[in-house]
Design an enzyme around this catalytic site. Structure first.
Site, PDB file in Angstrom:
ATOM      1  N   ARG A  68      66.599 -28.854  81.432  1.00 45.42           N
ATOM      2  CA  ARG A  68      67.773 -28.164  80.896  1.00 45.42           C
ATOM      3  C   ARG A  68      67.914 -26.820  81.593  1.00 45.42           C
ATOM      4  NH1 ARG A  68      68.773 -31.341  76.535  1.00 45.42           N
ATOM      5  NH2 ARG A  68      66.997 -31.850  75.216  1.00 45.42           N
ATOM      6  N   ALA A  87      61.709 -28.033  81.500  1.00 43.27           N
ATOM      7  CA  ALA A  87      61.706 -29.461  81.209  1.00 43.27           C
ATOM      8  C   ALA A  87      61.940 -29.651  79.719  1.00 43.27           C
ATOM      9  CB  ALA A  87      60.362 -30.064  81.607  1.00 43.27           C
ATOM     10  N   SER A  88      62.791 -30.597  79.355  1.00 45.90           N
ATOM     11  CA  SER A  88      63.000 -30.916  77.945  1.00 45.90           C
ATOM     12  C   SER A  88      61.723 -31.516  77.378  1.00 45.90           C
ATOM     13  CB  SER A  88      64.143 -31.921  77.807  1.00 45.90           C
ATOM     14  OG  SER A  88      64.055 -32.570  76.557  1.00 45.90           O
ATOM     15  N   ASP A 107      72.808 -31.985  60.502  1.00 39.55           N
ATOM     16  CA  ASP A 107      72.495 -33.047  61.460  1.00 39.55           C
ATOM     17  C   ASP A 107      72.020 -34.291  60.699  1.00 39.55           C
ATOM     18  OD1 ASP A 107      69.951 -32.332  60.699  1.00 39.55           O
ATOM     19  OD2 ASP A 107      69.101 -32.471  62.712  1.00 39.55           O
ATOM     20  N   ASP A 161      69.311 -35.719  59.816  1.00 44.34           N
ATOM     21  CA  ASP A 161      68.270 -35.714  58.786  1.00 44.34           C
ATOM     22  C   ASP A 161      68.302 -34.431  57.963  1.00 44.34           C
ATOM     23  OD1 ASP A 161      67.333 -34.135  60.849  1.00 44.34           O
ATOM     24  OD2 ASP A 161      65.248 -34.746  60.627  1.00 44.34           O
ATOM     25  N   THR A 171      61.941 -33.433  74.656  1.00 40.70           N
ATOM     26  CA  THR A 171      62.362 -34.618  73.914  1.00 40.70           C
ATOM     27  C   THR A 171      63.124 -35.627  74.774  1.00 40.70           C
ATOM     28  OG1 THR A 171      64.450 -33.601  73.271  1.00 40.70           O
ATOM     29  CG2 THR A 171      62.600 -33.278  71.788  1.00 40.70           C
ATOM     30  N   SER A 193      66.543 -37.781  63.541  1.00 38.88           N
ATOM     31  CA  SER A 193      67.402 -36.590  63.432  1.00 38.88           C
ATOM     32  C   SER A 193      68.799 -36.788  64.025  1.00 38.88           C
ATOM     33  CB  SER A 193      66.647 -35.438  64.095  1.00 38.88           C
ATOM     34  OG  SER A 193      67.335 -34.247  64.005  1.00 38.88           O
TER      35      SER A 193
HETATM   36  P1  NG1 Z   1      64.166 -30.011  74.163  1.00 38.33           P
HETATM   37  O1  NG1 Z   1      64.599 -31.413  74.436  1.00 38.33           O
HETATM   38  O2  NG1 Z   1      62.708 -29.727  74.418  1.00 38.33           O
HETATM   39  O3  NG1 Z   1      65.078 -29.009  74.807  1.00 38.33           O
HETATM   40  C1  NG1 Z   1      65.416 -30.077  71.776  1.00 38.33           C
HETATM   41  C2  NG1 Z   1      66.098 -28.804  71.386  1.00 38.33           C
HETATM   42  C3  NG1 Z   1      65.106 -27.927  70.642  1.00 38.33           C
HETATM   43  C4  NG1 Z   1      64.428 -28.645  69.484  1.00 38.33           C
HETATM   44  C5  NG1 Z   1      63.941 -30.016  69.922  1.00 38.33           C
HETATM   45  C6  NG1 Z   1      63.431 -30.863  68.770  1.00 38.33           C
HETATM   46  C7  NG1 Z   1      67.772 -27.493  72.637  1.00 38.33           C
HETATM   47  C8  NG1 Z   1      68.114 -26.811  73.894  1.00 38.33           C
HETATM   48  N1  NG1 Z   1      66.564 -28.069  72.579  1.00 38.33           N
HETATM   49  O4  NG1 Z   1      64.303 -29.748  72.575  1.00 38.33           O
HETATM   50  O5  NG1 Z   1      65.741 -26.766  70.222  1.00 38.33           O
HETATM   51  O6  NG1 Z   1      65.258 -28.707  68.368  1.00 38.33           O
HETATM   52  O7  NG1 Z   1      64.938 -30.745  70.621  1.00 38.33           O
HETATM   53  O8  NG1 Z   1      64.456 -31.516  68.079  1.00 38.33           O
HETATM   54  O9  NG1 Z   1      68.567 -27.527  71.681  1.00 38.33           O
HETATM   55 ZN    ZN Z   2      67.125 -32.807  62.435  1.00 38.79          ZN
END
Ligand code: NG1
Ligand code: ZN
Length: 536
Positions: free
Chosen positions: A513, A505-506, A283, A285, A508, A66
């Site tokens: 965050r 916690a993120s 974006d 993809d 990805t 992506s």
């Molecule tokens: P994480 O990294 O969990 O915040 C991010 C995006 C999500 C979602 C995922 C998957 C933000 C704040 N977070 O998640 O909205 O799109 O990646 O791609 O944009």
């Molecule tokens: Zn994407």
């Protein structure tokens, strides 16, 4: 077993540090591409099991990272209706991928088959595609070896946008049934969208050229191809495709694309932003979409996922009312905690529609949106769609119109049902939807932006020792752990007007965050910094 063992030796898993595991996250397996070959092979095995479990229905596998840098890649599985892999199976994916040796891989594979009562001799079908990343080649080779070893039937659709692959999965499984989703080909996808676009526009005119930044990803060539399907005599859609260089891999998502625009809150530097140009960005993809323009007076103005969501909810809500279906169909909007508070207020108070907040990740939003007859869901980052229930779709076609206006509304709703990708967020389809709505309302981007004023907001990434310590509740809006942190955040928020802030916690990235919004830009910034310091 022998085939699986032998092929596995060709696509080894890169061992991680002790105590670390690969996990099937919000976006499947996503990381540096050189770690993914063995994973891709094993995902082939898993996809074949999933197809067998579901009576040989086609399962999809998409190879993409992506909006992430060009050196990354990812592998994710698509379920038969074109939606994300069922949550229970994420565990099985993780188990298979983390088997430490080729032999143990075979063991886990056989154990899963036994536990899930899967007949390994039954038919299995998997279809797959990839974005323009050069590493995709090697990853599909590994994937195909996995499918071959598992004796699955498979189709390689080569380069596709993520939503195209989702479309093809659903189309494959519904072919020849009354619920057919469209022709099983890339051309079928373009034909379906183009036909529905013409029908939804009903001769209305689009006001001005749209410049589309394609993040130098797969959306560029695919959008150009799609445009050939639009009959010029029926709709005037003047598109200028920019950032569509897919030959130089290093420029993918570089200083362009929907993620750049949303996180940097400015237009891509190339091509040089011209005041007044109607613009949008996809974006890497082509499943996210952000609109914007540079105003000669006020500067950059962005229309993100929340704006697209409220625009769609407002237009579709009005159509449902004009169609006389207001009492029959339940419309709702699904957001995450990152939705701007002003959009939530606008939807609940002005449009008078219910809003449900879910944890981050479209699979959660999609699931909740399915609970409405018309479920509008978007993440603030521009990923989302509008789902119509079977009841809604049949009402659009079967209700006897009592007036020409009612017929008009029903026809437009039926066209939107075909235009809007029902499987997953789709930047091309969403862009067509936005163009239809703006044309019907005869709105410029400025008119659209005037519906409400966004609260100033700030998103910061915070490096933490162990992000897994951060546990949340209430759709990620409150911290349960570390103890006391939420109280401190609450105290900080109280100091500002119209403020809201949360930390999570993120899913990805290896970080936390922090999001904050408040009445003024400086307050939003200050609050975000304060909360970041609390969790650091
Ligand atoms: P994480 O990294 O969990 O915040 C991010 C995006 C999500 C979602 C995922 C998957 C933000 C704040 N977070 O998640 O909205 O799109 O990646 O791609 O944009
Ligand atoms: Zn994407």
């Amino acid at each position: 077993d022998k085939a699986i063992l032998e092929a596995s030796a060709k696509h080894p898993i890169v061992p991680l540090e002790k105590g670390k595991f690969y996990t099937y996250g919000t976006a499947g397996f996503r990381m540096k591409a050189d770690l993914l070959e063995g994973i891709s092979y094993r995902v082939g095995l898993l996809a074949s099991l999933r197809s067998r479990k579901l009576n040989g229905q086609a399962i999809g596998v998409m190879i993409t990272a992506s909006h992430n840098p060009a050196a990354d890649n990812g592998v994710k599985i698509v379920d038969p209706l074109g939606d994300m892999l069922e949550q229970d199976w994420e565990r099985y994916a993780t188990a298979l991928v983390n088997a430490p040796s080729d032999e143990q891989l075979v063991e886990v594979y056989n154990r899963l088959a036994t536990e899930l009562k899967i007949d390994l001799k039954s038919p299995s079908k998997v279809i797959y595609g990839r974005d323009t990343r050069p590493s995709g080649h090697k990853l599909v080779t590994a994937l195909a070896d996995g499918l071959e070893a598992a004796k699955a039937e498979f189709v390689d659709y080569k380069i596709l946008t993520t939503p195209q692959l989702h479309y093809l999965v659903r189309a494959t499984n519904s072919e020849g049934t009354p619920l057919s989703y469209g022709k099983v080909s890339e051309a079928g996808y373009y034909e379906k969208l183009a036909e529905a676009f013409v029908r939804a526009m009903k001769g209305r005119r689009i006001n001005g050229t749209l410049q589309v930044d394609c993040a130098n990803g797969v959306g560029g060539p695919k959008l150009s191809e799609f445009l050939k399907y639009i009959p010029k005599d029926k709709v005037n859609f003047d598109v200028k495709v920019v950032n569509d260089d897919v030959l130089r891999p290093e420029v993918l998502n570089l200083e362009c694309g929907a993620d750049f625009v949303k996180t940097k809150q400015r237009a891509p530097p190339n091509p040089k932003p011209q005041p007044g140009v109607r613009s949008c960005s996809l974006d890497g993809d082509a499943d996210r979409l952000i609109y914007y323009w540079v105003d000669p007076e006020t500067g950059f103005v962005m229309l993100d996922g929340d704006r697209i969501s409220s625009l769609a909810a407002s237009f579709i809500g009005d159509l449902v009312e004009s169609a006389g279906l207001k009492d029959d169909l339940r419309i709702g909007v699904v957001q995450t905690a990152y939705a701007n508070g002003a959009s939530t207020n606008y939807i609940t108070q002005h449009l008078k529609l219910p809003v449900i907040c879910t944890p981050t990740g479209v699979k959660h939003l999609h699931h909740v949106a399915q609970g409405f007859d018309i479920g509008v869901y978007f993440e603030a980052n521009g990923h989302g769609t509008v789902l119509f229930s079977p009841d809604a779709l049949s009402a659009f076609r079967k209700k006897e119109p009592q007036s020409p206006a009612q017929k008009d509304a029903l026809d437009t709703l039926a066209a939107l049902g075909d235009l809007i990708n029902q499987t997953v967020g789709d930047a091309i389809s969403d862009m067509l939807m936005v163009e239809v709505i703006l044309a019907h309302k005869n709105w410029t981007l400025r008119d659209w932006a005037m519906t409400y004023a966004d609260l100033p907001n700030r998103l910061v990434r915070v490096e933490v020792g162990n992000k897994d310590l951060f546990q949340t509740t209430d759709a990620e809006r409150r911290l349960l752990h570390p103890e006391g942190a939420q109280d401190e955040i609450d105290q900080a928020v109280k100091k500002y007007k119209d403020a809201r802030s949360f930390a999570r916690a993120s899913g990805t990235e290896n970080a936390c965050r922090v999001y904050a919004e408040a009445a003024t830009r400086s307050e939003a910034n200050e609050l975000a910094e304060r909360v970041a310091r609390i969790i650091e």
